[in-house]
Design a protein around this motif. Structure first.
Motif, mmCIF file in Angstrom:
data_model
loop_
_atom_site.group_PDB
_atom_site.id
_atom_site.type_symbol
_atom_site.label_atom_id
_atom_site.label_comp_id
_atom_site.label_asym_id
_atom_site.label_seq_id
_atom_site.Cartn_x
_atom_site.Cartn_y
_atom_site.Cartn_z
ATOM 1 N N ARG A 176 30.088 86.242 39.172
ATOM 2 C CA ARG A 176 28.924 86.965 38.682
ATOM 3 C C ARG A 176 29.225 87.723 37.385
ATOM 4 N N PHE A 177 30.336 88.404 37.345
ATOM 5 C CA PHE A 177 30.641 89.210 36.159
ATOM 6 C C PHE A 177 31.763 88.598 35.332
ATOM 7 N N THR A 178 32.896 88.350 35.962
ATOM 8 C CA THR A 178 34.034 87.816 35.210
ATOM 9 C C THR A 178 33.909 86.303 35.142
ATOM 10 N N THR A 179 33.034 85.852 34.267
ATOM 11 C CA THR A 179 32.649 84.443 34.289
ATOM 12 C C THR A 179 33.731 83.524 33.724
ATOM 13 N N SER A 180 34.285 83.857 32.544
ATOM 14 C CA SER A 180 35.288 83.017 31.863
ATOM 15 C C SER A 180 34.869 81.548 31.876
ATOM 16 N N TYR A 181 33.659 81.282 31.470
ATOM 17 C CA TYR A 181 33.082 79.965 31.713
ATOM 18 C C TYR A 181 33.368 78.977 30.590
ATOM 19 N N THR A 182 33.482 79.458 29.364
ATOM 20 C CA THR A 182 33.657 78.520 28.257
ATOM 21 C C THR A 182 35.115 78.104 28.134
ATOM 22 N N ARG A 183 35.326 76.946 27.551
ATOM 23 C CA ARG A 183 36.664 76.452 27.258
ATOM 24 C C ARG A 183 36.702 76.049 25.791
ATOM 25 N N ILE A 184 37.905 75.990 25.237
ATOM 26 C CA ILE A 184 38.005 75.515 23.867
ATOM 27 C C ILE A 184 37.630 74.041 23.869
ATOM 28 N N GLY A 185 36.579 73.708 23.134
ATOM 29 C CA GLY A 185 36.098 72.331 23.114
ATOM 30 C C GLY A 185 35.016 72.039 24.126
ATOM 31 N N GLY A 186 34.451 73.033 24.755
ATOM 32 C CA GLY A 186 33.363 72.766 25.692
ATOM 33 C C GLY A 186 33.167 73.893 26.669
ATOM 34 N N ALA A 190 33.564 74.947 31.116
ATOM 35 C CA ALA A 190 34.424 74.621 32.250
ATOM 36 C C ALA A 190 33.839 73.524 33.125
ATOM 37 N N SER A 191 32.537 73.610 33.399
ATOM 38 C CA SER A 191 31.932 72.592 34.257
ATOM 39 C C SER A 191 30.490 72.392 33.830
ATOM 40 N N ASP A 192 29.951 71.246 34.214
ATOM 41 C CA ASP A 192 28.581 70.930 33.823
ATOM 42 C C ASP A 192 27.587 71.777 34.623
ATOM 43 N N ILE A 193 26.405 71.982 34.035
ATOM 44 C CA ILE A 193 25.331 72.657 34.771
ATOM 45 C C ILE A 193 24.631 71.611 35.636
ATOM 46 N N CYS A 250 15.529 75.422 25.035
ATOM 47 C CA CYS A 250 16.828 74.843 25.397
ATOM 48 C C CYS A 250 16.686 73.926 26.598
ATOM 49 N N LEU A 251 15.923 74.399 27.606
ATOM 50 C CA LEU A 251 15.761 73.587 28.812
ATOM 51 C C LEU A 251 15.098 72.259 28.481
ATOM 52 N N GLU A 252 14.191 72.284 27.490
ATOM 53 C CA GLU A 252 13.535 71.036 27.084
ATOM 54 C C GLU A 252 14.489 70.114 26.355
ATOM 55 N N LYS A 253 15.294 70.705 25.466
ATOM 56 C CA LYS A 253 16.050 69.883 24.527
ATOM 57 C C LYS A 253 17.432 69.488 25.003
ATOM 58 N N ILE A 254 17.907 70.068 26.099
ATOM 59 C CA ILE A 254 19.299 69.819 26.499
ATOM 60 C C ILE A 254 19.512 68.331 26.819
ATOM 61 N N PRO A 255 20.463 67.682 26.126
ATOM 62 C CA PRO A 255 20.691 66.252 26.358
ATOM 63 C C PRO A 255 21.690 66.037 27.492
ATOM 64 N N ASN A 256 21.824 64.795 27.915
ATOM 65 C CA ASN A 256 22.867 64.462 28.884
ATOM 66 C C ASN A 256 24.143 64.127 28.134
ATOM 67 N N GLY A 257 25.259 64.140 28.829
ATOM 68 C CA GLY A 257 26.501 63.740 28.186
ATOM 69 C C GLY A 257 27.676 64.566 28.649
ATOM 70 N N GLU A 258 28.758 64.428 27.917
ATOM 71 C CA GLU A 258 30.000 65.120 28.250
ATOM 72 C C GLU A 258 29.873 66.618 27.970
ATOM 73 N N VAL A 259 30.685 67.427 28.634
ATOM 74 C CA VAL A 259 30.706 68.856 28.330
ATOM 75 C C VAL A 259 32.058 69.300 27.769
ATOM 76 N N PRO A 301 42.268 68.328 29.276
ATOM 77 C CA PRO A 301 41.505 67.265 29.932
ATOM 78 C C PRO A 301 40.961 67.715 31.288
ATOM 79 N N HIS A 302 40.077 66.864 31.875
ATOM 80 C CA HIS A 302 39.536 67.166 33.203
ATOM 81 C C HIS A 302 40.638 67.155 34.248
ATOM 82 N N LYS A 303 40.451 67.953 35.275
ATOM 83 C CA LYS A 303 41.468 68.055 36.320
ATOM 84 C C LYS A 303 41.690 66.706 37.025
#
Lengths: 416, 164
Positions: free
Chosen positions: A174-184, A186-189, A300-309, A319-321
């Protein structure tokens, strides 16, 4: 007196105490008074300490003292790889953790020359805007509470709680998200999270209207804040104030518009400005910004494309785990990145992003190794706080509370 | 005309001798200036009608540890007119490490310079209020210098004494 001298080793305070011992009643009535406010004070939003010199109830001079939450992140960053520092960005502005995550990885990506795939960038926009709403909810709520409207903070925290639930779904915290990674990221929505965001946005607008009705039909609230703590345009620029506080003083400067990062040049939004520069304008402006954020989120919700994260750049991006466990090449790259870092080229870059509090900048100097040689965090709260002494001069002591609330500093960020 | 060319050309016309180095890494324009000319050049950048660098976003320093010029002071300036970020650098060559304060030009530099003084021990001449920003007043060291250990120095931060 020797006892006192032992406790207060500072010569100045000791002298002052000696003077105070000889006070008569007449002196107490005629002299100016020095009052210490904070660092432990509920209205200072953390551990901000202000030393006020008063004449009666009028403030003559304010001296802010910082450093009560100084954890030395800039020093720690020099002893960490670029990836290791991501969780620490959560602890800067702890009301808008996602915004800090996004700003930091963008700064490192600029230095290392990595570009995240489009889906990751749209996700970053979504989480940054959600985080902005959450931070402004706190700002509005606690500001209203500081000046006496306690109901407001319940209402805003209710909305904020729903954003935290979305973050829980997206990032697992909830608070300590640390969600972004260098180059993308952490996980897809997943679709469930997108549905939650959509539901939140649809039900958020009526809630905002309720809040407006509550506060703006309240004469006490308006009269308490109108014309209080005026920051002129020239002063705001000269003092380095950024973010909502600068825009409330009539400067149309938003990093998202001036230097578009992510895909902010592809969405349609306004940069709200007010010319008054008083506490009420700063309050209104945050409300307007929340509305613009909602507008951006719908797009954003309208325009978000599919693909890699995650970007496919084995030397710079983890790389992915699943691939690490099954493929030799990925295992080697993972090992190299974790042990030796991402080794950006020699050079220095400054990147700044628009955070809820203002412009958060990272100045990173690289000497070609996996650790930054120097990292300077240009924190917006620190710069905005500098305006306090200017604004408070001549105000009443009770207005100081309103002014701190309207400037909305977060000490985790100001003290680094 | 390109903004970078405009900035560089205007500066070169007036300060040919004081500019030591110009770099452009990742689209960040950075100009290294002689230490004694920095104040003059900064004032020019703010007041020149074509440039108007009205906002000083950041002042900091870099400790190069082993280099001959140990410290480099870094300024980040912003011009609303050009919508352009400029980085000014100045190498400090001899001890004591001193440089002219830019607080008379940009008020915002006040706290940034205090922070830089606190962290690196660089003295800013003509600064109105050069105190430590974060560390306590009696602290003897400058934490962001490379010779200060990350774990800190034991007993460098004395706790307040308990009254008897």
């Amino acid at each position: 007196m020797d006892k006192i001298k032992k406790v207060y080793s500072d010569e100045k305070i000791y002298k002052k105490l000696l003077e105070d011992n000889n006070l008569t009643i007449e002196d107490a009535l005629e002299n100016e008074m020095v009052i210490n406010m904070g660092p432990q004070h509920p209205a200072t939003h953390g551990v901000l300490r202000l030393v006020l010199r008063l004449d009666g109830e009028t403030v003559i001079k304010v001296v802010p003292e910082l450093g009560y939450l100084h954890r030395g992140y800039e020093k720690m960053a020099e002893d960490m790889s670029f990836i290791e520092f991501i969780p620490h960005t959560d602890r800067l502005d702890y009301t808008a953790t996602m915004c800090n995550n996004v700003a930091y990885v963008l700064a490192v990506e600029k230095l290392a020359g990595v570009e995240a795939p489009p889906r990751a960038q749209w996700i970053r926009m979504i989480i940054a805007e959600l985080s902005r709403i959450a931070a402004h909810m706190i700002a509005i709520g606690t500001f209203a509470m500081d000046v006496g409207a306690v109901t407001m903070v319940m209402w805003t925290f209710r909305e904020r709680e729903r954003i935290q639930e979305i973050f829980d779904r997206i990032a697992g915290a909830r608070f300590t998200t640390s969600y972004t990674r260098i180059g993308g990221v952490a996980s897809d929505i997943d679709d469930e999270a997108l549905k939650m965001i959509k539901h939140f946005l649809d039900t958020f607008e009526p809630g905002l209207k309720d809040m407006d009705d509550l506060m703006l039909h309240n004469r006490i609230f308006i009269e308490r804040l109108e014309g209080i703590g005026v920051l002129t345009k020239e002063d705001a620029i000269s003092l380095g104030v950024t973010g909502p506080n600068l825009r409330a003083s009539g400067v149309e400067y938003d990093v998202r518009r001036a230097k578009p990062y992510l895909f902010y040049n592809q969405v349609d939004f306004k940069v709200p400005t007010y010319s008054e520069g008083d506490s009420l304008a700063r309050y209104f402006l945050r409300g307007d910004e929340v509305r613009e954020s909602v507008k951006i989120l719908y797009q954003c919700l309208e325009k978000i494309p599919n693909g890699e994260v995650l970007a496919n750049d084995p030397k710079k991006v983890l790389p992915h785990k699943t691939e690490i466990y099954t493929k030799m090449e990925e295992l080697i790259h993972d090992f190299m990145i974790i042990n030796h870092g991402i080794n950006p080229p020699v050079g220095d870059t400054f990147f700044s992003a628009e955070n809820p509090k203002g412009e958060l900048g990272f100045y990173i100097v690289s000497n070609g190794t996996g650790y930054p040689w120097k990292m300077k965090i240009r924190s917006p709260s620190f710069c905005n706080l500098q305006a306090i002494s200017k604004i408070c001069e001549g105000a009443m002591i009770s207005d100081v509370i309103a002014i701190i609330g309207s400037l909305d500093p977060v000490m985790g960020e100001a003290d680094k | 005309m390109d903004i970078k060319d405009l900035v560089l050309q205007t500066l070169k016309e007036n300060f040919t001798d004081s500019i030591i180095e110009i770099t452009d890494f990742r689209n960040d324009l950075s100009i290294t200036v002689k230490q004694e000319k920095l104040f003059e050049l900064a004032k020019f950048l703010k007041e020149n009608e074509n440039l108007l660098f009205e906002m000083c976003k950041d002042v900091t320093a870099i400790d190069w540890a082993t280099r001959k010029n140990r410290f480099t002071v870094v300024y980040h300036l912003y011009s609303f007119k050009l919508n352009f970020n400029l980085r000014l650098k100045s190498n400090l060559e001899t001890e004591p490490y001193q440089i002219q304060s830019v607080t008379p030009i940009w008020q915002s530099a006040n706290w940034y310079e205090r922070e830089t003084y606190d962290m690196y021990g660089i003295e800013f001449i003509n600064h109105p209020d050069l105190r430590r920003m974060y560390m306590p007043e009696g602290f003897e060291y400058h934490p962001l210098r490379k010779d200060f250990p990350v774990l800190g120095i034991p007993e460098s931060l004395p706790l307040p004494q308990k009254p008897e």
